[in-house]
Structures are given as structure tokens and as C-alpha cells.
Design an enzyme around this catalytic site. Structure first.
Site, PDB file in Angstrom:
ATOM      1  N   TYR A 190      -2.263  -0.391  10.004  1.00 46.60           N
ATOM      2  CA  TYR A 190      -2.469  -0.952   8.659  1.00 46.60           C
ATOM      3  C   TYR A 190      -1.190  -0.810   7.834  1.00 46.60           C
ATOM      4  CZ  TYR A 190      -3.964  -1.137   3.788  1.00 46.60           C
ATOM      5  OH  TYR A 190      -4.055  -1.427   2.447  1.00 46.60           O
TER       6      TYR A 190
ATOM      7  N   SER B 281       0.829  -1.208   0.000  1.00 43.92           N
ATOM      8  CA  SER B 281       0.000   0.000   0.000  1.00 43.92           C
ATOM      9  C   SER B 281       0.858   1.251   0.000  1.00 43.92           C
ATOM     10  CB  SER B 281      -0.891   0.004   1.251  1.00 43.92           C
ATOM     11  OG  SER B 281      -1.498   1.254   1.448  1.00 43.92           O
TER      12      SER B 281
END
Length: 334
Positions: free
Chosen positions: A151, A126
Site C-alpha cells: 500500500y 499517505s
């Protein structure tokens, strides 16, 4: 060729599965169909990719025995790991879900690839890994040791874990740092979906950082085309890599990391204006401060991606938003 796709009922996973099947590739899809968001949307995506060469297995990545059995049953040539607990803000509320899916689950995938002689692992990372880095555009050759959400930390951990397996076992691994993916069949927890739904319903939209955000929005078809090409290109060791000046984006092992972004960030207000224009409705806006874990700007350097696969994302934001809203209206009968 057989490709195993985890998260096959997900946004990117369903689009990728359809692309692979269209090109004559057998797909083994894994998904747990959890209720992080509307399960019916996931089932609808699966109905679009029904095919004689598509095999679906419902399971959790954390279920080691189940994952091992699936790998032994199908013996995939390549694996694309897209299953993960997604979302920056949700990681503030439910951190354990990220460790279970993104760390424990990814370990099970790595081990299954190792023991079943899988030829290549491609996995979703990501743009969140850039964290506190403000050197724009973000480059895979930059240091990413300062994540600002759990995350992001799990995605950075995935890259480190993948490198370990590339080093120890010669497993070719390719990490993909996605930049704000959007498009038809998208996730209901993402900005485009939330904004479209709220504007149509006459509800206010939450505009974080008082609108002073920039995002490198990337259309899902461009993401899928990039993955499709990378499946056909295993990462090679970088023979010029040096431990004295370590390059984070490559390695002496068969390991590579790519940014997949549009290389053209737009302001959040431009993004909202494009939605308003397509809908023909002006949004009611609630301006709020920057959320914990969010970064104010993302911008992808995609030079490596373009060099290696002769492709880079290029869909115009207005075209992409238009396609999403057309899908949204049809799917929800609005």
C-alpha cells in the site's frame, strides 16, 4: 468552478464534496461503490450530498474509456483523487487490488488530466510512505525510499508518477500525506470504528504492538479544510530547487507534497481510554505483537502546510472521538 472528486462516496470524499457544494462549487463525483466495506454506508454518505450541483458517475478508475468520457463530458477545472484501495493489512492479502486501483487507476487520472487541460490535480498519498524512516516528526523533505507495505509503495509511486506529469506536461500536482484520518462516517476497517463496535458489543479489541503505538490522529474536518484551501492554491515551481541537493518535497516543476496531520501524536492506550470514557465502558483488550507493514509511530511535521495555507489540523482527540461516537450511536441506533 467544477471540481471532480474521485472516491466521492468514501469517507473523506463525501465530506469534501459536501464542503465544496456548500461553497458554491460544482462537484462531479466518481465512485465504484465496491464492497471492500459496507456498500450501504457509502450510499448513505451519497444521500447526504445530494445537490443540484452534484453529478455522480459510478465507475472504476481502471476503466480508461469511462474515465476519459467523464472528463470530456464535464471538463473539470480541478481534480481531487481520493479513490484508492486503502488499508495496509489488506495489501498483504490482496496485492493485485492495489496495483489495479492505485497504479493503473491513477495513470488513467493523470492521462485524463493531461489531455483535458485540467488546471490542477490534488491526490491522496499517505503517511505510510515514511516506512522505515524513524526521523520524527516526519517531514516532506525527508527521503521516503523504504516503504514497508505494498500500500505504501503504491502511494510513493503515485508521488513519483505525479512528478513526472508535472515535469513533462506542466500539470500542477499536489500530494497529500494523510495521517490516520478519523471522524463521523469513517471507514469500518479503521481502529476507531472497530474499537467502538467491539466495546459496545462486549467483544475484545485487538491492541497491536502491546499498546506501544503512537499515531498522529487527524480529524476529517481538518483534512477537508486543508484540501479546500489547497484547491485555491496551485503549486509553484521551487526556483531554488537543485539537482545536486534534491528536495523530495518540492521541485523545479509545479509539484508539491504536504503532510496533513494533527502534529500531536497520542499513544494507542490514550486513544482507547478516550473511547472508553465516552462510552462509559471498559474495553476487553487482547494484546498482540506489531502487525507486518505497520509502523510503531507517526508524527507529522506540518510547517509547510501552515506556511502555505495558514491552517493546520487542530481538533482535540477527545472532541473528535466524541463526535464519531455520537454519529455511530445515531447511525446504528445504538
Amino acid at each position: 468552478m467544477k471540481v471532480l472528486v474521485t472516491g466521492a462516496a468514501g469517507f473523506i470524499g463525501s465530506h469534501l464534496s459536501k464542503k465544496l457544494l456548500t461553497n458554491g462549487i460544482t462537484v462531479i463525483g466518481i465512485d465504484n461503490l465496491n464492497d471492500y466495506y459496507d456498500v450501504n454506508l457509502k450510499k448513505s454518505r451519497l444521500s447526504l450530498i445530494e445537490d443540484k450541483n452534484f453529478y455522480f458517475e459510478k465507475t472504476n478508475l481502471e476503466d480508461r474509456e469511462s474515465i476519459n468520457a467523464i472528463f470530456e463530458k464535464y471538463m473539470p477545472d480541478a481534480v481531487v483523487n481520493l479513490a484508492a484501495q486503502a488499508g495496509v493489512r489488506y495489501s498483504l492479502e490482496n496485492p493485485h487490488a492495489y496495483i489495479e486501483s492505485n497504479i493503473v487507476g491513477f495513470t488513467n487520472i493523470l492521462e485524463a488530466c493531461r489531455h483535458n487541460k485540467v488546471g490542477q490535480l490534488i491526490y491522496a498519498s499517505s503517511s505510510s510512505v515514511y516506512g522505515a524512516n524513524t526521523n520524527l516528526p516526519f517531514s516532506v523533505h525527508d527521503n521516503v525510499d523504504h516503504p514497508i507495505s505494498l500500500y505504501a509503495a503504491t502511494k510513493k509511486a503515485n508521488e513519483l508518477m505525479a512528478h513526472t506529469y508535472s515535469h513533462l506536461y506542466g500539470l500542477p500536482t499536489t500530494g497529500l500525506r494523510f495521517f490516520t484520518v478519523y471522524g463521523p462516517w469513517g471507514r469500518p476497517d479503521m481502529a476507531l470504528f472497530l474499537f467502538t463496535k467491539a466495546i459496545i458489543n462486549g467483544e475484545p479489541i485487538k491492541v497491536f504492538n502491546n499498546g506501544n503505538m503512537m499515531r498522529d490522529f487527524t480529524y476529517v474536518d481538518d483534512i477537508v479544510e486543508s484540501i479546500f484551501r489547497l484547491i485555491q492554491r496551485k503549486p509553484e515551481p521551487n526556483l531554488e530547487w537543485s539537482g545536486k541537493k534534491p528536495d523530495p518535497g518540492t521541485s523545479y516543476a509545479p509539484y508539491k507534497v504536504y503532510n496533513i496531520g494533527n502534529n500531536n501524536p497520542v499513544t494507542l492506550m490514550e486513544f482507547i481510554n478516550a473511547i472508553e470514557e465516552k462510552l462509559g465502558i471498559e474495553a476487553k483488550k487482547e494484546f498482540l505483537p506489531l502487525q507486518a507493514g505497520d509502523v510503531p509511530e507517526t508524527y507529522a511535521d506540518v510547517e509547510d502546510l501552515y506556511r502555505d495555507i495558514n491552517f493546520k489540523p487542530q481538533t482535540d482527540i477527545k472532541d473528535g472521538i466524541s463526535n464519531f461516537i455520537d454519529w455511530y450511536r445515531e447511525y446504528y441506533g445504538v
